[in-house]
Scaffold this motif. Structure first.
Motif, PDB file in Angstrom:
ATOM      1  N   ARG A 183      32.235 -20.723  -2.970  1.00  0.00           N
ATOM      2  CA  ARG A 183      33.561 -20.529  -3.876  1.00  0.00           C
ATOM      3  C   ARG A 183      33.551 -19.121  -4.342  1.00  0.00           C
ATOM      4  NH1 ARG A 183      33.441 -26.082  -4.940  1.00  0.00           N
ATOM      5  NH2 ARG A 183      32.658 -25.726  -7.216  1.00  0.00           N
ATOM      6  N   ALA A 184      32.348 -18.938  -4.849  1.00  0.00           N
ATOM      7  CA  ALA A 184      32.219 -17.416  -5.746  1.00  0.00           C
ATOM      8  C   ALA A 184      32.249 -16.252  -4.618  1.00  0.00           C
ATOM      9  CB  ALA A 184      30.860 -17.791  -6.437  1.00  0.00           C
ATOM     10  N   ALA A 185      31.738 -16.740  -3.284  1.00  0.00           N
ATOM     11  CA  ALA A 185      31.620 -15.669  -2.387  1.00  0.00           C
ATOM     12  C   ALA A 185      32.891 -15.222  -1.716  1.00  0.00           C
ATOM     13  CB  ALA A 185      30.519 -16.183  -1.513  1.00  0.00           C
ATOM     14  N   LEU A 186      33.958 -16.337  -1.625  1.00  0.00           N
ATOM     15  CA  LEU A 186      35.314 -16.132  -1.156  1.00  0.00           C
ATOM     16  C   LEU A 186      35.831 -14.881  -1.384  1.00  0.00           C
ATOM     17  CD1 LEU A 186      36.767 -19.755  -1.295  1.00  0.00           C
ATOM     18  CD2 LEU A 186      35.945 -18.282   1.087  1.00  0.00           C
ATOM     19  N   SER A 187      35.595 -14.401  -2.637  1.00  0.00           N
ATOM     20  CA  SER A 187      36.428 -13.236  -3.033  1.00  0.00           C
ATOM     21  C   SER A 187      35.945 -12.004  -2.083  1.00  0.00           C
ATOM     22  CB  SER A 187      36.252 -12.970  -4.453  1.00  0.00           C
ATOM     23  OG  SER A 187      35.002 -12.594  -4.875  1.00  0.00           O
ATOM     24  N   ARG A 188      34.652 -11.901  -1.531  1.00  0.00           N
ATOM     25  CA  ARG A 188      34.020 -10.776  -0.689  1.00  0.00           C
ATOM     26  C   ARG A 188      34.223 -11.239   0.627  1.00  0.00           C
ATOM     27  NH1 ARG A 188      29.959 -12.527  -4.541  1.00  0.00           N
ATOM     28  NH2 ARG A 188      29.041 -13.449  -2.865  1.00  0.00           N
ATOM     29  N   VAL A 189      34.775 -11.984   1.013  1.00  0.00           N
ATOM     30  CA  VAL A 189      35.184 -12.349   2.440  1.00  0.00           C
ATOM     31  C   VAL A 189      36.488 -11.544   2.836  1.00  0.00           C
ATOM     32  CG1 VAL A 189      35.974 -14.040   4.282  1.00  0.00           C
ATOM     33  CG2 VAL A 189      34.229 -14.767   2.450  1.00  0.00           C
ATOM     34  N   ARG A 190      36.210 -10.659   4.058  1.00  0.00           N
ATOM     35  CA  ARG A 190      37.364  -9.900   4.690  1.00  0.00           C
ATOM     36  C   ARG A 190      37.397 -10.443   5.974  1.00  0.00           C
ATOM     37  NH1 ARG A 190      39.062  -4.945   2.710  1.00  0.00           N
ATOM     38  NH2 ARG A 190      39.123  -4.289   4.616  1.00  0.00           N
ATOM     39  N   ALA A 191      38.489 -10.975   6.136  1.00  0.00           N
ATOM     40  CA  ALA A 191      39.043 -11.646   7.427  1.00  0.00           C
ATOM     41  C   ALA A 191      40.258 -11.331   7.884  1.00  0.00           C
ATOM     42  CB  ALA A 191      38.784 -13.139   7.414  1.00  0.00           C
ATOM     43  N   PHE A 192      40.545 -10.956   8.989  1.00  0.00           N
ATOM     44  CA  PHE A 192      41.918 -10.488   9.387  1.00  0.00           C
ATOM     45  C   PHE A 192      42.102 -11.213  10.903  1.00  0.00           C
ATOM     46  CE2 PHE A 192      40.358  -7.242   6.842  1.00  0.00           C
ATOM     47  CZ  PHE A 192      41.307  -6.861   6.103  1.00  0.00           C
ATOM     48  N   GLU A 193      43.289 -11.722  11.027  1.00  0.00           N
ATOM     49  CA  GLU A 193      43.521 -12.292  12.375  1.00  0.00           C
ATOM     50  C   GLU A 193      43.744 -11.264  13.315  1.00  0.00           C
ATOM     51  OE1 GLU A 193      47.377 -14.322  11.990  1.00  0.00           O
ATOM     52  OE2 GLU A 193      46.496 -15.895  11.103  1.00  0.00           O
ATOM     53  N   VAL A 194      43.510 -11.497  14.602  1.00  0.00           N
ATOM     54  CA  VAL A 194      43.522 -10.476  15.856  1.00  0.00           C
ATOM     55  C   VAL A 194      44.516 -11.086  16.711  1.00  0.00           C
ATOM     56  CG1 VAL A 194      41.963  -9.361  17.574  1.00  0.00           C
ATOM     57  CG2 VAL A 194      41.161 -10.140  15.453  1.00  0.00           C
ATOM     58  N   PRO A 195      45.672 -10.907  16.707  1.00  0.00           N
ATOM     59  CA  PRO A 195      46.919 -11.166  17.467  1.00  0.00           C
ATOM     60  C   PRO A 195      46.795 -11.071  18.697  1.00  0.00           C
ATOM     61  CG  PRO A 195      47.685 -10.189  15.357  1.00  0.00           C
ATOM     62  CD  PRO A 195      46.314  -9.811  15.575  1.00  0.00           C
TER      63      PRO A 195
END
Length: 165
Positions: free
Chosen positions: A24-36
């Motif tokens: 939960r603490a690490a979620l703020s560091r996740v960068r994830a983007f959809e690839v349409p």
């Protein structure tokens, strides 16, 4: 890669109770983007042994920029065992943060030997493929024998290999 990415994937829909405090603490560091460009794309795999090659060919057809796509692990096991196309591979770095990124792709197998899995014949063929795969010691012969088609449901460009798994 930036022209090919869509919205940032939100964590709103996650069941945070299932995550450890550390995750939960690490979620703020996740960068994830959809690839349409990959969503709802069908991937034909003439022989499951060649699934990696077909996935890489799809990436080269989809993205117009030069990049040496590599899949480090074979993906045929998930096709046979879980009827899923699943892979993660290194992708171009994030231009903004300079972070290393990867491409994560998932989707269900929809056809086996040209027959849709949502039919009785398709289910029977899948069972035969799975029995054949688990009953042999020469799995390469089995992998050369069957064709599959999968449809990509999720595709993310991300800084972690298993975002929101």
């Amino acid at each position: 890669m930036a022209p090919f990415v869509g919205a940032r994937v939100a964590v709103d829909g996650l069941d945070l109770e299932k995550l450890s405090a550390e995750d939960r603490a690490a979620l703020s560091r996740v960068r994830a983007f959809e690839v349409p460009a990959l969503l709802d794309v069908s991937v034909d795999i003439p022989r499951t042994l060649e699934a990696n090659r077909e996935a890489i060919a799809l990436l080269h057809r989809t993205f117009s920029f030069p990049f040496e796509w590599k899949l480090e692990r074979p993906i045929f096991g998930a096709l046979h065992k879980h009827t899923m196309l699943m892979f993660a591979c290194e992708a171009p770095e994030d231009e903004t943060t300079k972070q290393p990124m990867c491409l994560v792709v998932r989707g269900p197998v929809t056809h086996v030997e040209g027959v849709a899995l949502d039919t009785p014949e398709g289910k029977a063929r899948l069972e035969r493929v799975q029995r054949s795969f688990s009953a042999t010691t020469d799995f390469r012969a089995t992998l050369r024998s069957f064709s599959m088609r999968a449809r990509i449901e999720k595709a993310w460009w991300t800084n972690v290999q298993a975002p929101f798994a």
